[in-house]
Design a protein around this motif. Structure first.
Motif, PDB file in Angstrom:
ATOM      1  N   PRO A   1       0.822  -1.209   0.000  1.00  0.00           N
ATOM      2  CA  PRO A   1       0.000   0.000   0.000  1.00  0.00           C
ATOM      3  C   PRO A   1       0.858   1.263   0.000  1.00  0.00           C
ATOM      4  O   PRO A   1       1.938   1.304   0.583  1.00  0.00           O
ATOM      5  CB  PRO A   1      -0.808  -0.115   1.288  1.00  0.00           C
ATOM      6  CG  PRO A   1      -0.023  -1.031   2.164  1.00  0.00           C
ATOM      7  CD  PRO A   1       0.728  -1.947   1.254  1.00  0.00           C
ATOM      8  N   LYS A   2       0.338   2.267  -0.686  1.00  0.00           N
ATOM      9  CA  LYS A   2       0.993   3.571  -0.794  1.00  0.00           C
ATOM     10  C   LYS A   2       0.091   4.631  -0.170  1.00  0.00           C
ATOM     11  O   LYS A   2      -1.123   4.436  -0.037  1.00  0.00           O
ATOM     12  CB  LYS A   2       1.229   3.942  -2.266  1.00  0.00           C
ATOM     13  CG  LYS A   2       2.048   2.935  -3.040  1.00  0.00           C
ATOM     14  CD  LYS A   2       3.489   3.039  -2.680  1.00  0.00           C
ATOM     15  CE  LYS A   2       4.325   2.122  -3.561  1.00  0.00           C
ATOM     16  NZ  LYS A   2       5.483   1.636  -2.895  1.00  0.00           N
ATOM     17  N   THR A   3       0.680   5.759   0.166  1.00  0.00           N
ATOM     18  CA  THR A   3      -0.091   6.877   0.701  1.00  0.00           C
ATOM     19  C   THR A   3      -1.253   7.194  -0.244  1.00  0.00           C
ATOM     20  O   THR A   3      -1.053   7.325  -1.443  1.00  0.00           O
ATOM     21  CB  THR A   3       0.804   8.123   0.855  1.00  0.00           C
ATOM     22  OG1 THR A   3       1.868   7.802   1.754  1.00  0.00           O
ATOM     23  CG2 THR A   3       0.013   9.312   1.381  1.00  0.00           C
ATOM     24  N   GLY A   4      -2.459   7.276   0.308  1.00  0.00           N
ATOM     25  CA  GLY A   4      -3.656   7.566  -0.471  1.00  0.00           C
ATOM     26  C   GLY A   4      -4.433   6.337  -0.888  1.00  0.00           C
ATOM     27  O   GLY A   4      -5.558   6.455  -1.380  1.00  0.00           O
ATOM     28  N   ASP A   5      -3.884   5.152  -0.683  1.00  0.00           N
ATOM     29  CA  ASP A   5      -4.604   3.928  -1.053  1.00  0.00           C
ATOM     30  C   ASP A   5      -5.774   3.670  -0.102  1.00  0.00           C
ATOM     31  O   ASP A   5      -5.662   3.862   1.115  1.00  0.00           O
ATOM     32  CB  ASP A   5      -3.685   2.710  -1.037  1.00  0.00           C
ATOM     33  CG  ASP A   5      -2.839   2.579  -2.284  1.00  0.00           C
ATOM     34  OD1 ASP A   5      -3.110   3.298  -3.275  1.00  0.00           O
ATOM     35  OD2 ASP A   5      -1.911   1.750  -2.283  1.00  0.00           O
ATOM     36  N   LEU A   6      -6.865   3.228  -0.677  1.00  0.00           N
ATOM     37  CA  LEU A   6      -8.019   2.715   0.058  1.00  0.00           C
ATOM     38  C   LEU A   6      -7.929   1.205  -0.080  1.00  0.00           C
ATOM     39  O   LEU A   6      -7.852   0.685  -1.199  1.00  0.00           O
ATOM     40  CB  LEU A   6      -9.320   3.243  -0.541  1.00  0.00           C
ATOM     41  CG  LEU A   6     -10.620   2.691   0.039  1.00  0.00           C
ATOM     42  CD1 LEU A   6     -10.755   3.036   1.516  1.00  0.00           C
ATOM     43  CD2 LEU A   6     -11.809   3.226  -0.739  1.00  0.00           C
ATOM     44  N   ALA A   7      -7.887   0.497   1.040  1.00  0.00           N
ATOM     45  CA  ALA A   7      -7.649  -0.943   1.009  1.00  0.00           C
ATOM     46  C   ALA A   7      -8.616  -1.670   1.937  1.00  0.00           C
ATOM     47  O   ALA A   7      -9.280  -1.062   2.773  1.00  0.00           O
ATOM     48  CB  ALA A   7      -6.210  -1.231   1.417  1.00  0.00           C
ATOM     49  N   TYR A   8      -8.654  -2.975   1.762  1.00  0.00           N
ATOM     50  CA  TYR A   8      -9.497  -3.854   2.581  1.00  0.00           C
ATOM     51  C   TYR A   8      -8.613  -4.945   3.165  1.00  0.00           C
ATOM     52  O   TYR A   8      -7.916  -5.651   2.417  1.00  0.00           O
ATOM     53  CB  TYR A   8     -10.596  -4.465   1.711  1.00  0.00           C
ATOM     54  CG  TYR A   8     -11.496  -5.428   2.435  1.00  0.00           C
ATOM     55  CD1 TYR A   8     -12.353  -4.988   3.428  1.00  0.00           C
ATOM     56  CD2 TYR A   8     -11.491  -6.774   2.112  1.00  0.00           C
ATOM     57  CE1 TYR A   8     -13.184  -5.871   4.096  1.00  0.00           C
ATOM     58  CE2 TYR A   8     -12.320  -7.666   2.771  1.00  0.00           C
ATOM     59  CZ  TYR A   8     -13.166  -7.201   3.770  1.00  0.00           C
ATOM     60  OH  TYR A   8     -13.981  -8.083   4.426  1.00  0.00           O
ATOM     61  N   TYR A   9      -8.620  -5.074   4.489  1.00  0.00           N
ATOM     62  CA  TYR A   9      -7.856  -6.124   5.147  1.00  0.00           C
ATOM     63  C   TYR A   9      -8.812  -7.281   5.437  1.00  0.00           C
ATOM     64  O   TYR A   9      -9.638  -7.221   6.348  1.00  0.00           O
ATOM     65  CB  TYR A   9      -7.204  -5.599   6.427  1.00  0.00           C
ATOM     66  CG  TYR A   9      -6.274  -6.608   7.058  1.00  0.00           C
ATOM     67  CD1 TYR A   9      -5.131  -7.050   6.388  1.00  0.00           C
ATOM     68  CD2 TYR A   9      -6.536  -7.130   8.312  1.00  0.00           C
ATOM     69  CE1 TYR A   9      -4.278  -7.981   6.950  1.00  0.00           C
ATOM     70  CE2 TYR A   9      -5.687  -8.067   8.889  1.00  0.00           C
ATOM     71  CZ  TYR A   9      -4.564  -8.485   8.202  1.00  0.00           C
ATOM     72  OH  TYR A   9      -3.721  -9.416   8.759  1.00  0.00           O
TER      73      TYR A   9
ATOM     74  N   LEU B   1      -6.188  -6.047   0.198  1.00  0.00           N
ATOM     75  CA  LEU B   1      -6.640  -5.793  -1.170  1.00  0.00           C
ATOM     76  C   LEU B   1      -6.738  -4.286  -1.394  1.00  0.00           C
ATOM     77  O   LEU B   1      -7.473  -3.594  -0.683  1.00  0.00           O
ATOM     78  CB  LEU B   1      -8.007  -6.428  -1.404  1.00  0.00           C
ATOM     79  CG  LEU B   1      -8.160  -7.895  -1.025  1.00  0.00           C
ATOM     80  CD1 LEU B   1      -9.579  -8.352  -1.283  1.00  0.00           C
ATOM     81  CD2 LEU B   1      -7.173  -8.753  -1.761  1.00  0.00           C
ATOM     82  N   ILE B   2      -6.015  -3.778  -2.371  1.00  0.00           N
ATOM     83  CA  ILE B   2      -6.110  -2.360  -2.721  1.00  0.00           C
ATOM     84  C   ILE B   2      -7.394  -2.177  -3.516  1.00  0.00           C
ATOM     85  O   ILE B   2      -7.606  -2.840  -4.539  1.00  0.00           O
ATOM     86  CB  ILE B   2      -4.881  -1.893  -3.538  1.00  0.00           C
ATOM     87  CG1 ILE B   2      -3.570  -2.200  -2.800  1.00  0.00           C
ATOM     88  CG2 ILE B   2      -5.012  -0.406  -3.876  1.00  0.00           C
ATOM     89  CD1 ILE B   2      -3.398  -1.546  -1.457  1.00  0.00           C
ATOM     90  N   LEU B   3      -8.261  -1.277  -3.049  1.00  0.00           N
ATOM     91  CA  LEU B   3      -9.562  -1.034  -3.676  1.00  0.00           C
ATOM     92  C   LEU B   3      -9.580   0.209  -4.542  1.00  0.00           C
ATOM     93  O   LEU B   3     -10.416   0.329  -5.441  1.00  0.00           O
ATOM     94  CB  LEU B   3     -10.651  -0.897  -2.608  1.00  0.00           C
ATOM     95  CG  LEU B   3     -10.807  -2.052  -1.631  1.00  0.00           C
ATOM     96  CD1 LEU B   3     -11.893  -1.734  -0.623  1.00  0.00           C
ATOM     97  CD2 LEU B   3     -11.107  -3.344  -2.372  1.00  0.00           C
ATOM     98  N   GLY B   4      -8.695   1.162  -4.250  1.00  0.00           N
ATOM     99  CA  GLY B   4      -8.711   2.408  -5.005  1.00  0.00           C
ATOM    100  C   GLY B   4      -7.760   3.418  -4.402  1.00  0.00           C
ATOM    101  O   GLY B   4      -6.905   3.083  -3.585  1.00  0.00           O
ATOM    102  N   ARG B   5      -7.937   4.685  -4.829  1.00  0.00           N
ATOM    103  CA  ARG B   5      -7.071   5.785  -4.407  1.00  0.00           C
ATOM    104  C   ARG B   5      -7.896   6.969  -3.971  1.00  0.00           C
ATOM    105  O   ARG B   5      -8.933   7.268  -4.564  1.00  0.00           O
ATOM    106  CB  ARG B   5      -6.185   6.248  -5.555  1.00  0.00           C
ATOM    107  CG  ARG B   5      -5.241   5.251  -6.086  1.00  0.00           C
ATOM    108  CD  ARG B   5      -3.799   5.366  -5.704  1.00  0.00           C
ATOM    109  NE  ARG B   5      -3.311   6.703  -5.432  1.00  0.00           N
ATOM    110  CZ  ARG B   5      -2.510   6.957  -4.397  1.00  0.00           C
ATOM    111  NH1 ARG B   5      -2.152   6.032  -3.565  1.00  0.00           N
ATOM    112  NH2 ARG B   5      -2.056   8.168  -4.210  1.00  0.00           N
ATOM    113  N   ILE B   6      -7.402   7.658  -2.964  1.00  0.00           N
ATOM    114  CA  ILE B   6      -7.976   8.921  -2.506  1.00  0.00           C
ATOM    115  C   ILE B   6      -6.902   9.976  -2.714  1.00  0.00           C
ATOM    116  O   ILE B   6      -5.788   9.839  -2.209  1.00  0.00           O
ATOM    117  CB  ILE B   6      -8.385   8.845  -1.024  1.00  0.00           C
ATOM    118  CG1 ILE B   6      -9.473   7.777  -0.843  1.00  0.00           C
ATOM    119  CG2 ILE B   6      -8.863  10.210  -0.530  1.00  0.00           C
ATOM    120  CD1 ILE B   6      -9.844   7.509   0.599  1.00  0.00           C
TER     121      ILE B   6
END
Length: 115
Positions: A62-70, A91-96
């Motif tokens: 994960p990177k700064t700004g990632d929206l993820a699901y654990y 799981l990376i779901l998207g970016r903010i």
């Protein structure tokens, strides 16, 4: 998929990827979550139910700004710092698209579909 995200009353640009888990999250929108800090790296909250992990994409760190699901805990995470190494449980779901300072202090996030 573009989404509308409001962090503590401030609108920011965001998007979800096309993974099954991200589409499952989209089916729950609109959604307001109260965030708490976790390990000085991310803000976390629990969605109303667990998301699918079927056909999960390849793990990514994960990177700064990632929206993820654990998946093991069933929580969403908004990363305000780059996270640990890639894990098949995250799981990376998207970016903010928001500044790390805004993400690190976020208490409330509202996620809505863009119509």
């Amino acid at each position: 998929m573009d989404i509308r995200v409001t962090i503590d009353g401030r609108s920011v640009d965001a998007s979800l990827n096309d993974s099954p888990a991200a589409r499952d999250l989209a089916s729950l929108l609109p959604l307001t979550l109260h965030l708490e800090d976790f390990h000085g790296t991310e803000r976390i909250a629990d969605p109303p139910r667990k998301l699918t992990t079927e056909d999960a994409p390849e793990p990514q760190a994960p990177k700064t700004g990632d929206l993820a699901y654990y998946a093991p805990w069933g929580n969403l995470a908004v990363f305000y710092k780059d996270g640990p190494s890639a894990s098949s449980d995250l799981l990376i779901l998207g970016r903010i698209d928001a500044d790390a300072g805004v993400l690190s202090t976020a208490d409330r996030i509202t996620i809505e579909a863009v119509s």
